[in-house]
Design a protein around this motif. Structure first.
Motif, short mmCIF file in Angstrom:
data_model
loop_
_atom_site.label_atom_id
_atom_site.label_comp_id
_atom_site.label_asym_id
_atom_site.label_seq_id
_atom_site.Cartn_x
_atom_site.Cartn_y
_atom_site.Cartn_z
N LEU A 165 -5.03 10.34 -1.62
CA LEU A 165 -4.61 9.40 -2.48
C LEU A 165 -4.16 7.43 -1.86
O LEU A 165 -3.31 7.75 -0.99
N LEU A 166 -4.34 6.91 -2.26
CA LEU A 166 -4.37 5.86 -1.56
C LEU A 166 -4.42 4.57 -3.12
O LEU A 166 -5.25 4.06 -4.29
N ILE A 167 -2.90 3.50 -3.44
CA ILE A 167 -2.88 3.13 -4.04
C ILE A 167 -2.41 1.78 -3.86
O ILE A 167 -1.63 1.84 -2.50
N ASP A 168 -3.51 0.71 -4.49
CA ASP A 168 -2.88 -0.35 -3.69
C ASP A 168 -2.92 -1.63 -4.59
O ASP A 168 -2.91 -1.43 -6.02
N ARG A 201 1.08 -1.36 0.30
CA ARG A 201 -0.47 -0.68 0.16
C ARG A 201 0.86 1.20 -0.18
O ARG A 201 1.53 1.43 0.50
N TYR A 202 0.58 2.49 -0.67
CA TYR A 202 1.05 3.75 -1.26
C TYR A 202 0.10 4.36 -1.28
O TYR A 202 -0.60 4.63 -1.63
N GLN A 203 0.70 5.23 0.18
CA GLN A 203 -1.08 6.62 0.15
C GLN A 203 0.27 7.49 0.71
O GLN A 203 1.27 7.98 0.87
N ILE A 204 -1.05 8.99 0.24
CA ILE A 204 -0.32 10.63 0.16
C ILE A 204 -1.55 10.95 0.88
O ILE A 204 -2.83 10.70 0.84
N SER A 205 -0.92 11.96 2.22
CA SER A 205 -2.16 12.84 2.64
C SER A 205 -1.72 14.54 2.20
O SER A 205 0.04 14.29 2.61
N GLY A 206 -2.32 15.02 2.04
CA GLY A 206 -2.11 16.08 2.02
C GLY A 206 -2.48 17.56 2.51
O GLY A 206 -3.99 16.89 2.62
N LEU A 227 -2.07 -2.21 -10.14
CA LEU A 227 -2.14 -1.11 -9.06
C LEU A 227 -3.69 -0.86 -9.31
O LEU A 227 -4.34 -0.86 -10.18
N TYR A 228 -4.71 -0.07 -8.23
CA TYR A 228 -5.28 0.28 -8.08
C TYR A 228 -5.61 1.99 -7.19
O TYR A 228 -4.86 1.77 -6.28
N MET A 229 -6.00 2.52 -7.50
CA MET A 229 -5.87 4.40 -7.48
C MET A 229 -6.99 5.04 -7.29
O MET A 229 -7.74 4.51 -8.24
N THR A 230 -6.83 5.62 -5.97
CA THR A 230 -7.90 6.19 -5.92
C THR A 230 -7.63 7.61 -5.49
O THR A 230 -6.92 7.26 -4.73
N VAL A 231 -8.45 9.06 -5.77
CA VAL A 231 -8.15 9.56 -4.21
C VAL A 231 -9.47 10.90 -4.43
O VAL A 231 -10.45 10.54 -5.21
N ALA A 232 -8.81 11.61 -3.07
CA ALA A 232 -10.43 12.42 -2.96
C ALA A 232 -10.02 13.25 -1.98
O ALA A 232 -8.58 13.58 -1.03
N THR A 233 -11.01 14.43 -1.93
CA THR A 233 -10.84 15.47 -1.39
C THR A 233 -11.84 15.14 -0.29
O THR A 233 -12.53 14.82 -0.01
#
Length: 809
Positions: free
Chosen positions: A230-233, A214-219, A258-264
């Protein structure tokens, strides 16, 4: 044998359809080299929540990622001055109007600039997440059999190439039902998938977290500190997964998904526009994604997408040799003058693809960039420009039966009207609702900016044309009563209280004919050529016909809605006031006048043709009911010209400007002229990835995204999205209360077939023609509805006299 098998698998995966003579169908864009430039070469995937533009590089794949609610700025939340309300506006309005009708436009302009237009402090801009980078580790840099594909029929991207004895495949799709970007990397021999995955984040405040697969970014978004996540599994078959600092590593895998999703945390909910924690959103999305296999997700995605895309199909007798070529070579041959009707079918399909990919229920509407953006500050802020651009994006939704895709725009208008009612009170001192040139995701409706583009009080009136047209196509009475009519009625009430007397009639003031003014010279006022902002330019001129035509249209449509819902008294009051609007005029050159003063110049090629709103999208001017005014409109179009004039570079041209002209000629029943402009739009104002651009007198950041010579050419969705609707109206028109078959058929389209077009009233039309003559037509009527009037080409006809026209229930 292994290579042949893999190529066959590739063809199945992307559904490449070939005719017996080897031609690819017109549902595929394909190239034999990776993209280098986002603007003109990258291929775009989207699910309306977010967009992903891929390049297909051999050594590195890059996805430019954007999420539609990644906006700076913020809502008013009671601070109306920062949201564009000038505190002097209401008090100064009577004097501005007085000076306008007296002809003192210079004084009116100064008052508007200083005492009426407001602050853009909270307006903000559409911004980008950044780039997802997948760096492949393979020492062999020589490759063969490369293909980069965007499959419009399945909404999928594919990259294929060979290195040595190994064939590599990548498959991408962006799913609306599952809110995910899915990516699959594979090879035909084991252990060949190795890469490093990282992100270049455009926002300053962000952190990377890597745990297992799992790779994720909080910003936080720069400026307003709104959170995003943003989240990638990853799923891998074989190989080893690891971490190196902020990079996720894969070594020696057979396949990787790879599965990526992102939200605000954005939610379109006045007044705070704040919803759920984005981390909770993406975790919930991913939890549902990971219980499905890649092929299950793909099947759901394709089924959902094709439920819209497959409603309409267009075929034209084309250039068989051209259709065998990669898209870039077709583009170059079309630019050199080789006819390729099939390329226009491709543009028809690409436009529908872009609409479906950027505007779905439950999301924000498409903005100037749709849902795609590679910039920190999108061109023109990526705003909801409401003096033609936003509307153009949605012109195709009715004729090509994509009305669900227009729903986000309708919902956005409904939200905008909340602030619009406050702006009507605080700026104009009246009831109803109003909006102006620009829009954002925060509900801003006040007039902000500068002359010549800011003073535009008919944004709401134009939005309401779509509100009514949506009903015209759907015939949904519940929608009309609950959502549409309150918006139509309140927009009409605003103008009932804001029209002012002039020369015995009623006009709107203050207002500027969309971004266009007149230069005071020794000979008097002449139209502006270069948008120069000097003391000799005048903008607030009396009797701006753009406004008259839009208000005429608004009152006409609202009166029809009122009668349907039993408010005949209100309907009659609108029609009485409509008769008092300043009548349209023909000027000394035989042109339809832009202003009450006859000052139009044959030498002015300004981009906007707002005074032709009565032709398109309005219904006030049409050859069958107003032949003289139609001729005047043609003269105006001839004077303005079809395209780009380098000697008037700042004032003329642009993809959306050509598109409006193209639509006007279609409504004026000249398909050849419209098709000429379509060709020029796709070539002179087009890119090799099939999209079109707006030019500007400045460039934005990131020169690396632009090909040399294109620094001032920015992809913009409006014109490309409008192409399907315009082609549809060359074949079927219904805006004048009748079904009109082949009203503006270009000679280049002399033989073809269309299935699934929608006409107002809810009719569905299939049709075939050969050598410019109708072969057959089937008109499917909605329940309990007959066809009242039918035209074929220029003739009113009786269906009973035509055995080749069939009517079904």
């Amino acid at each position: 044998m292994k290579k042949l098998f893999l190529i066959c698998v590739l063809c199945v995966a992307i559904n490449l359809v070939y005719a017996e003579d080897g031609r690819a169908d017109n549902h595929v864009l394909w190239f034999t080299y990776p993209a280098k430039y986002w603007n003109s070469q990258a291929l775009h995937l989207g699910n309306s929540y977010f967009g992903a533009s891929f390049f297909g590089g051999i050594e590195e794949e890059v996805f430019a990622l954007s999420e539609k609610s990644m906006w700076r700025g913020g809502p008013a939340k009671g601070n109306w001055e920062k949201a564009g309300v000038n505190p002097k506006a209401k008090e100064s309005l009577p004097l501005i109007r007085k000076k306008t009708v007296e002809g003192n436009s210079q004084i009116a302009d100064s008052l508007v600039t200083h005492d009426f237009l407001g602050s853009a402090e909270l307006f903000g801009n559409f911004t980008s997440i950044g780039d997802l980078r997948i760096k492949f580790l393979n020492e062999d840099t020589i490759y063969t059999n490369y293909k980069r594909v965007l499959d419009l029929q399945n909404s999928a991207g594919v990259v294929h190439y060979d290195k040595g004895n190994t064939s590599f495949e990548r498959e991408y799709f962006c799913s609306y039902p599952d809110r995910v970007l899915a990516m699959k990397f594979s090879a035909d021999s084991p252990g060949n998938i190795s890469f490093n995955l990282s992100m270049d984040i455009m926002q300053d405040s962000s952190g990377v977290e890597i745990s297992g697969n799992r790779y994720q970014i909080s910003g936080y978004i720069n400026g307003n500190k709104r959170p995003f996540h943003l989240l990638i599994d990853m799923r891998n078959e074989g190989g080893v997964v690891g971490r190196e600092n902020d990079t996720l590593t894969v070594r020696g895998a057979n396949t990787v998904e790879l599965y990526m999703t992102v939200a605000t945390n954005y939610e379109m909910k006045y007044p705070d526009y704040t919803g759920e924690n984005p981390k909770d959103i993406v975790n919930r999305v991913m939890q549902k994604v990971l219980v499905q296999e890649f092929d299950q997700l793909k099947k759901r995605h394709i089924s959902d997408y094709q439920s819209l895309y497959n409603r309409v199909s267009l075929k034209l007798e084309g250039n068989k040799e051209a259709e065998k070529l990669p898209t870039n070579k077709r583009f170059q041959k079309l630019k050199s003058g080789t006819p390729d009707p099939g390329y226009k079918v491709l543009a028809f399909n690409l436009g529908r693809y872009m609409i479906i990919s950027s505007s779905r229920p439950g999301t924000l509407p498409a903005n100037l960039q749709g849902v795609w953006n590679a910039f920190d500050v999108a061109p023109w802020a990526g705003n909801y420009q409401s003096n033609v651009n936003l509307q153009e994006i949605y012109w195709s939704c009715g004729p090509t039966n994509l009305l669900e895709c227009q729903q986000p725009y309708i919902d956005w208008i409904e939200d905008l009207a909340i602030s619009g009612r406050e702006v009507a009170k605080r700026v104009y001192g009246t009831n109803g609702w109003v909006s102006h040139t620009t829009g954002n995701i925060w509900g801003h409706a006040a007039p902000i900016g500068n002359h010549p583009w800011a003073m535009y009080p008919v944004g709401a009136a134009w939005h309401c044309q779509h509100i009514w047209d949506h009903y015209s196509f759907t015939q949904d009475v519940d929608y009309l009563q609950e959502q549409a009519y309150p918006l139509l009625k309140d927009a009409s009430i605003f103008w009932l209280e804001n029209l002012i007397p002039f020369e015995g009639y009623l006009i709107a003031a203050p207002t500027v004919s969309a971004e266009h003014g007149a230069l005071l010279t020794k000979g008097g006022l002449n139209p502006s050529f270069h948008d120069l902002r000097s003391e000799d330019y005048h903008y607030c001129l009396p009797g701006v016909y753009q406004d008259i035509e839009m208000i005429w249209d608004l009152f006409t449509n609202t009166s029809q809605a009122a009668n349907l819902l039993g408010e005949s008294g209100f309907a009659d009051s609108l029609l009485r006031v409509r008769e008092k609007l300043l009548p349209l005029k023909t000027g000394k050159h035989g042109q339809l006048q832009e202003w009450y003063a006859d000052i139009d110049s044959p030498d002015c090629h300004h981009r906007h043709i707002a005074h032709l709103y009565a032709v398109c999208p309005g219904t006030q001017i049409h050859p069958t009911i107003t032949p003289d005014l139609s001729d005047a409109a043609k003269k105006s179009l001839d004077m303005r010209g079809d395209g780009r004039y380098l000697q008037q570079e700042l004032a003329s041209g642009g993809n959306w400007a050509r598109a409006h002209r193209m639509w006007c000629w279609t409504r004026l029943l000249d398909g050849n002229r419209a098709n000429k402009i379509l060709t020029e739009l796709l070539t002179e104002q087009g890119f090799e990835n099939g999209l079109t651009f707006q030019h500007a007198n400045y460039h934005w950041e990131r020169r690396d995204l632009f090909m040399e010579g294109e620094l001032y050419c920015h992809f913009q969705l409006d014109a490309s999205a409008s192409i399907p609707g315009c082609i549809a109206e060359m074949l079927v028109q219904s805006h004048m209360g009748e079904i009109h078959l082949l009203p503006a058929l270009p000679e280049e389209f002399k033989t073809g077939e269309i299935k699934g077009l929608k006409a107002r009233g809810g009719y569905i039309i299939d049709m075939a023609w050969e050598d410019m003559q109708l072969l057959s037509a089937t008109i499917k009527c909605p329940p309990k509805k007959d066809i009242t009037t039918l035209m074929l080409k220029n003739d009113l006809i009786n269906i009973k006299d035509y055995e080749n026209i069939k009517v079904t229930d």
